[in-house]
Each structure stands twice: as structure tokens, then as C-alpha cells.
Design an enzyme around this catalytic site. Structure first.
Site, PDB file in Angstrom:
ATOM      1  N   CYS B  83      26.832 -24.488  11.917  1.00 50.79           N
ATOM      2  CA  CYS B  83      27.513 -25.687  11.417  1.00 50.79           C
ATOM      3  C   CYS B  83      26.908 -26.182  10.105  1.00 50.79           C
ATOM      4  CB  CYS B  83      27.455 -26.788  12.468  1.00 50.79           C
ATOM      5  SG  CYS B  83      27.438 -26.147  14.145  1.00 50.79           S
ATOM      6  N   SER B 208      33.724 -33.773  17.885  1.00 55.73           N
ATOM      7  CA  SER B 208      34.503 -33.456  16.688  1.00 55.73           C
ATOM      8  C   SER B 208      35.591 -32.472  17.087  1.00 55.73           C
ATOM      9  CB  SER B 208      33.606 -32.881  15.598  1.00 55.73           C
ATOM     10  OG  SER B 208      32.846 -31.805  16.092  1.00 55.73           O
ATOM     11  N   HIS B 333      35.673 -30.836  11.495  1.00 55.73           N
ATOM     12  CA  HIS B 333      34.430 -30.069  11.368  1.00 55.73           C
ATOM     13  C   HIS B 333      34.719 -28.566  11.328  1.00 55.73           C
ATOM     14  CE1 HIS B 333      30.385 -28.792  11.731  1.00 55.73           C
ATOM     15  NE2 HIS B 333      30.229 -28.855  13.034  1.00 55.73           N
TER      16      HIS B 333
END
Lengths: 125, 385
Positions: B83, B208, B333
Site C-alpha cells: 500500500c 477503505s 485506496h
């Protein structure tokens, strides 16, 4: 449009770790410790990250304390058939480890550590 | 060594983008960033492509994106840090400029995450720790990892599910003002608490969304920055760290050690303190992550992150405003894009181009906090105008 599926079929090596996987079938959990500096490892590893020496096996204690947990409702591929399961982290006198927990979870509770043949388990005492 | 500036930023609309392949999606961000900087492909010496790529059909997406975007010959690699991939791309671009390898570098990050079904996506995310010793035995999911932190934070500090829900309420409020955000609906604390449990205590609205998106930044040397018409935003320092793959080896589950270390290094390199920050983007992939981010960045003492939310101390107009574009939680995201979407946000804010969510600056100091995995990677970067 539909994409072409990608099927990835894996073989996972366990050479050197047979002791761990076989012990799970006997309800036991084993870790490794460094033959030189004594550092204890869980998950087990064949070499010490600190001094590079080889490691030897030790049996993890059956007594532990529940550190934290989560109840898994949305399950990933490979676990769709399971009822909701609780993943916990527990502390033994040697190492911290992950397990599937049964019983009413409470952080700080005492647990008994074992194995169900495929994974580490723990039970609220 | 040269100073390093960001002179152009772009970001695609985030969301379920089944109208675009990864090529068109990346181009949305790349073209906007190049126009913003006033450059063309011929000016770019190196393009760093960031993507996790495991949830889209293009498993090796750098070549198709480079081909579509006119960057063939300039993309020698793809970078990946889960991420935090977007920050890894920024970090690579920054280092290339700093070292004099290239004076105009395009960092682009993207992911198409909705091309696989949700169960497959959870299975990919569940491998975000350690496959053999966690996923294989326990069926971990990515929400589970953060849930382990949330449970411990609740037990140790008395943080409540309601506190976490406030992070979602805030994120959705600001995303509703961001036309590029994925989730633009407003939510209440009650909505969050009543939403479906994913991995207790994390519920659907604590999480998210699974998003598609792309973001890009043009990173240049001081010499180049001085020649361009756009006002440069200076990268003052990038701190980085990483942590164990096995979550059980962390020794603590209320704070991300890698994020604390990255923050300390970023503060040291840039000469700023948490007190100086007027704006921050934090990695709120789950609501507990926003609370831990406040603490890990030193905006508040350990265990008190929820207080900032309860008191509205990170809203627009606060001393340090946080995530006024809606955060990962509601803006979306798309893993590879996120770190560069944060750069987009701080650049827009520092250049006072953020419209209705513009924060007021006196010293023009902002920060990005981007975490990969569950603190497996962390980057904290400080920016100034």
C-alpha cells in the site's frame, strides 16, 4: 468482457520444517532456538537472524496469555467453507504466536495452546 | 547535492473504473501531471512505475502503461511496497534526482483492484503478512491484521468503536467535496457501527474501499524547477522504515513501529517537528489506522489518537488539518496510487489550489504518511512551498 482466469497452483516447500508440521498432528507447537546465541524463533527458522548460526527445535509451552484477537467474518479464498473463526495473538514464556482461538475472547485471558493438525490453536481457560 | 522539487501532479478519478484499463487510467494521471508541470514526454528522463498489480489482468503493467503514455525507453522497472507503492515510486524518483541520475523524473502509481472478485482480492490481501506462517494456517485477511491492532488499542487505551467511526465520518464528509473521490456519500457514527462486520472490530465502513485509480508526480532538480513556470513544492526529506512480515513478531500492537521510525527520520532530515505541521495526509486504510497515525506522527501522545477526532482537531482550519481530500477511507485506496495521491493532495494544498477544502498556511509545511501492508513498509515525507 470476461478475462481468462489465472489458476495458480502452488507447492510449498517444508524441507527442514517437517518437525513443525508433523508436531501439529500431535497437538504440539514447536519453535526453533539459536544453537549459538539462544535467540528463540516463532515462526521457526533454520538460521538465526542475529548471528547466522543454525537453530535447533524446542517445544513451545502450552500456557499463554491472549494479547489481541479478531473475529473473521469475511473469509478469503480457501477458507469459504469455515464458520467464523477467531485469529488471536498469544504470548508464551518463550515466544508470541498466532493461533485460532476458541472460547469467549478477552484480552489478558489465560489460554491453553495446542494444535488441530493443521494449525496452532488456543483455548480460553 | 541538488534540492528536489515536485512541479506537477495529477490524479485520476478513483472508484470502480470499469470504463478504463490500467493504460487509460494511468494516462489520466500522467497527462494531468505533465500539463501541470508544463513538460512533455520528451523532457522525462526516467519514469518510475509503481503498482502492486496482483488484482488486475496486467501483471506486468509498466510496459503497457509506458507504451500508451509515450514513455517507452524510460521505464526500466516497476516498484512495489504494497500500500506504500506510490511512496516507493516517489522515493525512487527523489533518489534519482538527488543522485544526478536524471533531472526530470515522472513517478506514476496505479492499481486496478476491481478486475478480480472480492474473495480473490481478500486472498491477495491476506497474503500481505507472511504466507506460510499466517495465511496458510489461519486464513488471515488484510482487515484482520489491522483488527488485531484495533482490539489491542481498545484494550490498552480504552479506544472505542465510536472513536474509530469518527474517522470514517470525517473521511466521508471531505470525500463528498472531492469530485475525484470513490465514496462521496456522508455517513454517521451509527451507520458505521451498524455496518457489516468484516473482521471484528473492523466493519465495512471502517474500511477503505477496493478502488481503481492512478496518481502521478513530476519530480525535478532545483535547476530544472527554476526554469519552469510552476511554483515548486520542495521535498524536504523522506523517512522510511520497515517491519517484520510476521505480525506475531512485532512485540506491540497499538502502534506501527515502522511509521514511528519513518516519521522520526523525516523530521530529522527536514528539520521540522510535529508542531510545525499545518497539513498531513495519513494512511487511514482502516479507521484505527488514522488514530495510530496521529500517535505515530507525534501529533498526540500514544493512546490519545481518538481524542483528536472527538475534539475535531484535525479538521479544516485546525492547527494540523488531516486528509481533507477524504483519505484512503473515502477518497479510495488504489494501492499503487495512494502514496502519489497523497503527494497530489499536499501539493494542491501547499499551492493553495485546494478549493473548498483549502487549509490556511502560515509556514507552508505539510507531510505525507504512507504505510505498506500492516506497517511492513512506511514512508513519511515532508514538503514545503
Amino acid at each position: 468482457m470476461e478475462g481468462i482466469p489465472l489458476n495458480l497452483n502452488y507447492k510449498v516447500p517444508i524441507k527442514g520444517y517437517e518437525k513443525f508440521w508433523e508436531s501439529l498432528k500431535e497437538g504440539q507447537v514447536w519453535g526453533t532456538s539459536c544453537t549459538k546465541c539462544g535467540e528463540k524463533y516463532f515462526p521457526p527458522q533454520l538460521h538465526c537472524s542475529k548471528c547466522g548460526a543454525s537453530t535447533t527445535w524446542f517445544k513451545v509451552s502450552e500456557e499463554g496469555e491472549l494479547l489481541t484477537y479478531s473475529i473473521v467474518k469475511a473469509k478469503p479464498q480457501g477458507f469459504e467453507g469455515y464458520e467464523d473463526y477467531t485469529i488471536a495473538l498469544v504470548r508464551t514464556k518463550e515466544v508470541d504466536l498466532m493461533c485460532w482461538l476458541s472460547g469467549e475472547p478477552r484480552v489478558g485471558a489465560q489460554v491453553r495452546i495446542g494444535a488441530d493438525g493443521r494449525r496452532v490453536t488456543c483455548l480460553i481457560k | 547535492m541538488t534540492r528536489v522539487a515536485v512541479v506537477g501532479v495529477g490524479t485520476s478519478k478513483f472508484g470502480k473504473r470499469d470504463d478504463a484499463s490500467v493504460r487509460e487510467l494511468a494516462w489520466e494521471a500522467i497527462s494531468e501531471a505533465m500539463i501541470d508541470a508544463g513538460i512533455t514526454q520528451s523532457d522525462v528522463k526516467l519514469a518510475v512505475v509503481g503498482s502492486t498489480a496482483y488484482r488486475g489482468v496486467e501483471l506486468y503493467p509498466a510496459p503497457p502503461v509506458a507504451e500508451y503514455s509515450g514513455l517507452v525507453g524510460k521505464t526500466p522497472m516497476r516498484v512495489e511496497a504494497a500500500c506504500a507503492t506510490g511512496s516507493a515510486a516517489l522515493f525512487s524518483a527523489y533518489n534519482a534526482v538527488k543522485a544526478g541520475t536524471a533531472d526530470v523524473v515522472l513517478a506514476v502509481g496505479f492499481d486496478k483492484m476491481t478486475e478480480v472478485d472480492t474473495a480473490s482480492s481478500l486472498a491477495v490481501g491476506g497474503r500481505g503478512g507472511n504466507y506460510t506462517w499466517e495465511f496458510q494456517m489461519f486464513g488471515t485477511t488484510f482487515p484482520t491484521y489491522y483488527a488485531l491492532y484495533a482490539t489491542r488499542h481498545m484494550a490498552e487505551y480504552g479506544t472505542k468503536e465510536e472513536d474509530m467511526a469518527l474517522a470514517a465520518v470525517k473521511a466521508h464528509k471531505y470525500a463528498s467535496m472531492n469530485e475525484k473521490a470513490h465514496l462521496r456519500n456522508r455517513v454517521t457514527v451509527e451507520d458505521v457501527l451498524k455496518s457489516r462486520v468484516i473482521s471484528w472490530p473492523i466493519k465495512l465502513l471502517d474500511s477503505s474501499p477496493i478502488s481503481d485509480g492512478a496518481s502521478a508526480a513530476v519530480v525535478v532538480s532545483e535547476e530544472v524547477a527554476r526554469k519552469l513556470k510552476v511554483e515548486p513544492v520542495w521535498v524536504q526529506g523522506i523517512g522510511y522504515s520497515s517491519d517484520t512480515s510476521s505480525i506475531s513478531r512485532r512485540g506491540e500492537w497499538t502502534s506501527l513501529r515502522a511509521a514511528r521510525e519513518a516519521a522520526a527520520e523525516a523530521y530529522r532530515k527536514s528539520g521540522v517537528t510535529p508542531h510545525d505541521l499545518e497539513y498531513a495526509t495519513v494512511h487511514d486504510c482502516f479507521t484505527i489506522a488514522e488514530i495510530m497515525a496521529y500517535e505515530d506522527l507525534g501529533l498526540v501522545e500514544r493512546g490519545k489518537g481518538g481524542t483528536l477526532l472527538r475534539e475535531g482537531q484535525t479538521e479544516r482550519g485546525a492547527k494540523t488539518a488531516v486528509n481533507l481530500f477524504g483519505g484512503l477511507k473515502a477518497k479510495g485506496h488504489p494501492l499503487g496510487a495512494t502514496g502519489l495521491a497523497m503527494v497530489y493532495e499536499v501539493v494542491k494544498q501547499l499551492r493553495e489550489e485546494a478549493g473548498i477544502v483549502q487549509q490556511q498556511f502560515r509556514n507552508y509545511v505539510a507531510l505525507t504518511h504512507n504505510v505498506g501492508g500492516t506497517g511492513h513498509y512506511a514512508y513519511v515525507s515532508v514538503f514545503r512551498r
